[in-house]
Design a protein around this motif. Structure first.
Motif, mmCIF file in Angstrom:
data_model
loop_
_atom_site.group_PDB
_atom_site.id
_atom_site.type_symbol
_atom_site.label_atom_id
_atom_site.label_comp_id
_atom_site.label_asym_id
_atom_site.label_seq_id
_atom_site.Cartn_x
_atom_site.Cartn_y
_atom_site.Cartn_z
ATOM 1 N N ARG A 34 0.844 -1.213 0.000
ATOM 2 C CA ARG A 34 0.000 0.000 0.000
ATOM 3 C C ARG A 34 0.870 1.249 0.000
ATOM 4 N N LYS A 35 1.968 1.228 0.785
ATOM 5 C CA LYS A 35 2.850 2.406 0.831
ATOM 6 C C LYS A 35 3.514 2.623 -0.535
ATOM 7 N N MET A 36 3.960 1.524 -1.170
ATOM 8 C CA MET A 36 4.611 1.649 -2.482
ATOM 9 C C MET A 36 3.632 2.193 -3.527
ATOM 10 N N ALA A 37 2.399 1.675 -3.506
ATOM 11 C CA ALA A 37 1.398 2.139 -4.479
ATOM 12 C C ALA A 37 1.045 3.603 -4.217
ATOM 13 N N THR A 38 1.009 3.988 -2.909
ATOM 14 C CA THR A 38 0.735 5.385 -2.553
ATOM 15 C C THR A 38 1.859 6.289 -3.044
ATOM 16 N N ASP A 39 3.095 5.884 -2.754
ATOM 17 C CA ASP A 39 4.251 6.692 -3.172
ATOM 18 C C ASP A 39 4.334 6.805 -4.697
ATOM 19 N N ALA A 40 3.820 5.766 -5.397
ATOM 20 C CA ALA A 40 3.840 5.790 -6.873
ATOM 21 C C ALA A 40 2.617 6.524 -7.430
ATOM 22 N N GLY A 41 1.714 6.962 -6.544
ATOM 23 C CA GLY A 41 0.537 7.726 -6.988
ATOM 24 C C GLY A 41 -0.551 6.874 -7.621
ATOM 25 N N VAL A 42 -0.521 5.564 -7.367
ATOM 26 C CA VAL A 42 -1.506 4.677 -8.021
ATOM 27 C C VAL A 42 -2.383 3.925 -7.022
ATOM 28 N N VAL A 43 -2.304 4.281 -5.742
ATOM 29 C CA VAL A 43 -3.022 3.481 -4.730
ATOM 30 C C VAL A 43 -4.536 3.486 -4.988
ATOM 31 N N LYS A 77 7.771 -4.543 -4.666
ATOM 32 C CA LYS A 77 8.313 -3.607 -5.668
ATOM 33 C C LYS A 77 8.243 -4.242 -7.054
ATOM 34 N N ALA A 78 8.691 -5.495 -7.142
ATOM 35 C CA ALA A 78 8.690 -6.186 -8.443
ATOM 36 C C ALA A 78 7.259 -6.440 -8.919
ATOM 37 N N PHE A 79 6.364 -6.804 -7.988
ATOM 38 C CA PHE A 79 4.962 -7.062 -8.351
ATOM 39 C C PHE A 79 4.292 -5.781 -8.850
ATOM 40 N N LEU A 80 4.556 -4.665 -8.172
ATOM 41 C CA LEU A 80 3.950 -3.391 -8.597
ATOM 42 C C LEU A 80 4.478 -3.003 -9.982
ATOM 43 N N GLU A 81 5.793 -3.171 -10.175
ATOM 44 C CA GLU A 81 6.380 -2.823 -11.484
ATOM 45 C C GLU A 81 5.800 -3.701 -12.591
#
Ligand SMILES: N#Cc1ccccc1-c1cc(NCCCN2CCCCC2)c2ccccc2n1
Length: 196
Positions: free
Chosen positions: A28-37, A189-193
């Motif tokens: 959730r934090k990674m998706a938030t930081d990437a602006g896609v949450v 990280k890899a899954f989000l990418e």
């Protein structure tokens, strides 16, 4: 399912108080930081009934605080059966002791323990679990759901360092929770990418 651009992931482990809430919080934090949450439905759950209604393990919470990763979740059981599992917790609020603990850590949660629904298999594109026993549990349960659409995989399959299994730290140390955290960071990280 919401708009086609909405993706969904359910993180699963044995008790939903150690590994899967950490994976959920990290992702959730990674998706938030990437602006896609806002384009993701993110949740976590357990294959067992061991900890329904309980807050994340305090060692995991300490680890998240150390890494400045916000965490909000209360364990819910995720069991698919044709028969009914207990409805003892349906609609009930989390255990008062868990809420007191969460308040102490300034962790808000509105999670209500809920009985599993077959929709979980149709509601999530990805169900990512931690070890072989989670995987075999989930695959067996997927077979009892007529039109399950979820891709059931090991979260570790996304690890660039190829550590396939994220081991249960329940009887472990803070170092074991740190290992879970590091693996979740690499894999999420890899899954989000892979899904951006
Ligand atoms: N089981 C196992 C096991 C085996 C190896 C390593 C860890 C665990 C282990 C044990 C737990 N709770 C203690 C036993 C619970 N009771 C087991 C018999 C039924 C009534 C409940 C956990 C609780 C939350 C999250 C992960 C856990 N993981």
């Amino acid at each position: 399912m919401a708009g086609s651009s909405t993706k969904s992931v359910l993180f699963v482990c044995l008790g939903n108080i150690c590994r899967s809430p950490i994976a959920e919080a990290v992702f959730r934090k990674m998706a938030t930081d990437a602006g896609v949450v806002d384009t993701w439905r993110i949740d976590s759950a357990a294959t067992s009934t061991y900890e329904i209604g309980n807050p994340p393990d305090y060692r995991g919470q300490a680890c998240m605080k150390k890494h400045n990763v916000p965490m909000r979740h209360v364990a819910r059981q995720w069991v698919i059966d044709s028969g009914a599992t207990s409805d003892w917790n349906t609609g009930s609020s989390p255990d008062a002791r868990g809420l007191a603990c969460l308040r102490k850590h300034n962790i808000e949660t509105d999670h209500r323990a809920r009985q599993v629904t077959k929709d979980d298999f149709m509601g999530f594109e990805y169900i990512l679990c931690m070890d072989e026993s989670n995987l075999s549990d989930l695959k067996r349960k997927a077979n009892s759901v007529k039109n399950s659409k979820a891709k059931v995989e090991l979260l570790g399959a996304y690890d660039p360092q190829k550590q396939l299994i994220i081991r249960d730290p329940y009887y472990g140390s803070d170092a074991d929770f740190e290992m879970v955290y590091e693996q979740c960071v690499r894999c999420c990280k890899a899954f989000l990418e892979a899904n951006s």
